[in-house]
Design a protein around this motif. Structure first.
Motif, PDB file in Angstrom:
ATOM      1  N   ILE A  89      31.506 -40.909  -8.515  1.00  0.00           N
ATOM      2  CA  ILE A  89      30.943 -41.631  -9.650  1.00  0.00           C
ATOM      3  C   ILE A  89      29.974 -42.704  -9.152  1.00  0.00           C
ATOM      4  CG2 ILE A  89      32.827 -41.178 -11.257  1.00  0.00           C
ATOM      5  CD1 ILE A  89      34.071 -43.807 -10.482  1.00  0.00           C
ATOM      6  N   LYS A  90      29.276 -43.328 -10.073  1.00  0.00           N
ATOM      7  CA  LYS A  90      28.219 -44.284  -9.755  1.00  0.00           C
ATOM      8  C   LYS A  90      28.791 -45.664  -9.414  1.00  0.00           C
ATOM      9  CE  LYS A  90      24.943 -41.331 -10.796  1.00  0.00           C
ATOM     10  NZ  LYS A  90      24.057 -40.773  -9.748  1.00  0.00           N
ATOM     11  N   LEU A  91      28.019 -46.398  -8.592  1.00  0.00           N
ATOM     12  CA  LEU A  91      28.370 -47.775  -8.217  1.00  0.00           C
ATOM     13  C   LEU A  91      27.353 -48.733  -8.830  1.00  0.00           C
ATOM     14  CD1 LEU A  91      30.021 -49.823  -6.527  1.00  0.00           C
ATOM     15  CD2 LEU A  91      28.430 -49.387  -4.642  1.00  0.00           C
ATOM     16  N   ILE A  92      27.861 -49.745  -9.524  1.00  0.00           N
ATOM     17  CA  ILE A  92      27.029 -50.789 -10.129  1.00  0.00           C
ATOM     18  C   ILE A  92      27.378 -52.117  -9.472  1.00  0.00           C
ATOM     19  CG2 ILE A  92      26.506 -52.043 -12.259  1.00  0.00           C
ATOM     20  CD1 ILE A  92      27.361 -49.494 -13.787  1.00  0.00           C
ATOM     21  N   ALA A  93      26.382 -52.852  -9.019  1.00  0.00           N
ATOM     22  CA  ALA A  93      26.601 -54.158  -8.396  1.00  0.00           C
ATOM     23  C   ALA A  93      26.086 -55.255  -9.318  1.00  0.00           C
ATOM     24  CB  ALA A  93      25.883 -54.234  -7.050  1.00  0.00           C
ATOM     25  N   LEU A  94      26.911 -56.281  -9.527  1.00  0.00           N
ATOM     26  CA  LEU A  94      26.555 -57.385 -10.417  1.00  0.00           C
ATOM     27  C   LEU A  94      26.619 -58.705  -9.667  1.00  0.00           C
ATOM     28  CD1 LEU A  94      28.633 -56.337 -13.548  1.00  0.00           C
ATOM     29  CD2 LEU A  94      26.218 -55.871 -13.102  1.00  0.00           C
ATOM     30  N   PRO A  95      25.542 -59.489  -9.673  1.00  0.00           N
ATOM     31  CA  PRO A  95      25.572 -60.795  -9.015  1.00  0.00           C
ATOM     32  C   PRO A  95      26.649 -61.695  -9.618  1.00  0.00           C
ATOM     33  CG  PRO A  95      23.316 -60.165  -9.530  1.00  0.00           C
ATOM     34  CD  PRO A  95      24.210 -59.183 -10.230  1.00  0.00           C
ATOM     35  N   THR A  96      27.440 -62.308  -8.771  1.00  0.00           N
ATOM     36  CA  THR A  96      28.555 -63.130  -9.235  1.00  0.00           C
ATOM     37  C   THR A  96      28.095 -64.270 -10.143  1.00  0.00           C
ATOM     38  OG1 THR A  96      29.772 -62.626  -7.218  1.00  0.00           O
ATOM     39  CG2 THR A  96      30.506 -64.538  -8.469  1.00  0.00           C
ATOM     40  N   LEU A  97      26.944 -64.860  -9.850  1.00  0.00           N
ATOM     41  CA  LEU A  97      26.485 -65.986 -10.657  1.00  0.00           C
ATOM     42  C   LEU A  97      26.117 -65.536 -12.080  1.00  0.00           C
ATOM     43  CD1 LEU A  97      24.369 -68.095  -8.130  1.00  0.00           C
ATOM     44  CD2 LEU A  97      26.814 -68.190  -8.646  1.00  0.00           C
ATOM     45  N   GLU A  98      25.663 -64.313 -12.231  1.00  0.00           N
ATOM     46  CA  GLU A  98      25.400 -63.793 -13.570  1.00  0.00           C
ATOM     47  C   GLU A  98      26.716 -63.519 -14.306  1.00  0.00           C
ATOM     48  OE1 GLU A  98      22.577 -60.635 -13.867  1.00  0.00           O
ATOM     49  OE2 GLU A  98      21.254 -61.488 -12.339  1.00  0.00           O
ATOM     50  N   VAL A  99      27.692 -63.002 -13.581  1.00  0.00           N
ATOM     51  CA  VAL A  99      29.018 -62.783 -14.180  1.00  0.00           C
ATOM     52  C   VAL A  99      29.601 -64.109 -14.670  1.00  0.00           C
ATOM     53  CG1 VAL A  99      31.379 -61.986 -13.748  1.00  0.00           C
ATOM     54  CG2 VAL A  99      29.442 -60.737 -12.757  1.00  0.00           C
ATOM     55  N   LEU A 100      29.449 -65.155 -13.872  1.00  0.00           N
ATOM     56  CA  LEU A 100      29.913 -66.489 -14.262  1.00  0.00           C
ATOM     57  C   LEU A 100      29.245 -66.973 -15.552  1.00  0.00           C
ATOM     58  CD1 LEU A 100      30.113 -68.767 -11.076  1.00  0.00           C
ATOM     59  CD2 LEU A 100      31.864 -68.523 -12.811  1.00  0.00           C
ATOM     60  N   SER A 101      28.008 -66.577 -15.761  1.00  0.00           N
ATOM     61  CA  SER A 101      27.240 -67.093 -16.894  1.00  0.00           C
ATOM     62  C   SER A 101      27.637 -66.465 -18.221  1.00  0.00           C
ATOM     63  CB  SER A 101      25.743 -66.853 -16.651  1.00  0.00           C
ATOM     64  OG  SER A 101      25.304 -67.497 -15.470  1.00  0.00           O
ATOM     65  N   VAL A 102      28.224 -65.287 -18.188  1.00  0.00           N
ATOM     66  CA  VAL A 102      28.514 -64.550 -19.429  1.00  0.00           C
ATOM     67  C   VAL A 102      29.390 -65.345 -20.405  1.00  0.00           C
ATOM     68  CG1 VAL A 102      29.655 -62.510 -20.389  1.00  0.00           C
ATOM     69  CG2 VAL A 102      28.096 -62.268 -18.450  1.00  0.00           C
ATOM     70  N   PRO A 103      30.544 -65.900 -19.977  1.00  0.00           N
ATOM     71  CA  PRO A 103      31.367 -66.624 -20.953  1.00  0.00           C
ATOM     72  C   PRO A 103      30.698 -67.870 -21.514  1.00  0.00           C
ATOM     73  CG  PRO A 103      32.236 -66.929 -18.741  1.00  0.00           C
ATOM     74  CD  PRO A 103      31.190 -65.854 -18.650  1.00  0.00           C
ATOM     75  N   VAL A 104      29.799 -68.474 -20.756  1.00  0.00           N
ATOM     76  CA  VAL A 104      29.072 -69.644 -21.264  1.00  0.00           C
ATOM     77  C   VAL A 104      28.104 -69.203 -22.358  1.00  0.00           C
ATOM     78  CG1 VAL A 104      27.482 -71.514 -20.644  1.00  0.00           C
ATOM     79  CG2 VAL A 104      29.293 -70.843 -19.053  1.00  0.00           C
ATOM     80  N   LEU A 105      27.433 -68.084 -22.142  1.00  0.00           N
ATOM     81  CA  LEU A 105      26.494 -67.581 -23.142  1.00  0.00           C
ATOM     82  C   LEU A 105      27.206 -67.093 -24.400  1.00  0.00           C
ATOM     83  CD1 LEU A 105      24.091 -65.611 -20.774  1.00  0.00           C
ATOM     84  CD2 LEU A 105      23.548 -67.694 -22.048  1.00  0.00           C
TER      85      LEU A 105
END
Length: 230
Positions: A89-105
C-alpha cells in the motif's frame, strides 16, 4: 475518500488511528511515554485486526515525519514502511508541525483572518524546531532549529498576531512577550489529527517512495555529511 492508518510518534505521545471516508473508526493513544517501542506495535496490531474484522480495505499508511524525537520518528517510520511493504500500500508523510496545527485550526476559537501559526517542537534548552504558517497552512517561514530570545519573530509580531503551541512553546512564553503573541495550551501531535492532511495528499496522489523515504532528521543529516562518511 480512503481508509488510512495513521501513526504519530514524534514526541513522548504514541498514537495510532484509522480513518475511513474521513471518519475516525479507531484511535489509541499512550500519553505516559515515551513508550513507542512497547505501545506502537500493540496499537498497530489492534488497528489492523479492527480493519480486517470489519472487511475494510486499507489503502495507505500516513506517518508523522518530523521534526521530533530521533527515536520516536525512527520507530514510527520503520513501522509505517513495514506495513506498506507487507500490504503493498501507499506511504504518506506528514510534517509534524502541520499535524500540530490541525487542532488549532479546528478549535472553537475563531482566529483572526491575518493570524499566523507557529507550532514548536522542543529541541532542549532554549532551542525549538519551529515554522510559521498562515491559516491555510501555507509556509511563511520554513521549518528550522531556532534559539528563542526576546526578539524572536518581532518583525512578524509587529504586523499581525501569532499563535504559538506545541511542547516547545511553553518554555518560550516568558521570552516572547509581545502583545500580538498568543500561546495555546495542551496541543500535541496526535494521529487522530492527521486525517485532513492525509486525505488531501491521498487525493493529490502525493506518496513517498517506501524504499528511500527517511524522516526529517535523517534528511538534514544526509544533506550535510560528506559522501565518504555515508
Amino acid at each position: 475518500m480512503s481508509c488510512i492508518l495513521h501513526i504519530e510518534t514524534s514526541t513522548n505521545v504514541c498514537s495510532v488511528a484509522v480513518s475511513n471516508e474521513g471518519i475516525c473508526i479507531f484511535n489509541k493513544e499512550d500519553h505516559s511515554g515515551p513508550n513507542h517501542a512497547i505501545s506502537l506495535g500493540v496499537y498497530v496490531d489492534e488497528a489492523l485486526s479492527f480493519i480486517d474484522n470489519h472487511a475494510v480495505h486499507l489503502d495507505a499508511v500516513a506517518v508523522s515525519c518530523g521534526p521530533g524525537s530521533y527515536t520516536g520518528l525512527r520507530i514510527g517510520v520503520s513501522m509505517a514502511k513495514g506495513l506498506c511493504y507487507g500490504r503493498n500500500i501507499k506511504l504518506i508523510a506528514l510534517p509534524t508541525l502541520e499535524v500540530l496545527s490541525v487542532p488549532v485550526l479546528l478549535s472553537e476559537e475563531e482566529l483572526p483572518e491575518n493570524a499566523l501559526l507557529c507550532p514548536m517542537i522542543d529541541a532542549r534548552r532554549m532551542e525549538v524546531y519551529a515554522g510559521i504558517y498562515d491559516r491555510s497552512l501555507k509556509e511563511i517561514s520554513p521549518i528550522k532549529a531556532k534559539i528563542i530570545d526576546s526578539d524572536s519573530y518581532k518583525d512578524l509580531l509587529d504586523k499581525q498576531p501569532i499563535y504559538f503551541f506545541g511542547n516547545g512553546a511553553s518554555k518560550c512564553e516568558d521570552k516572547i512577550c509581545h502583545p500580538n503573541a498568543h500561546f495555546v495550551k495542551d496541543i500535541e501531535p496526535l494521529a487522530k489529527n492527521m486525517f485532513p492532511l492525509a486525505e488531501k495528499k491521498m487525493a493529490q496522489s502525493k506518496f513517498e517512495d517506501v524504499a528511500y523515504f527517511v524522516p526529517f532528521y535523517l534528511k538534514d543529516f544526509i544533506a550535510t555529511k560528506p559522501k565518504k562518511l555515508l
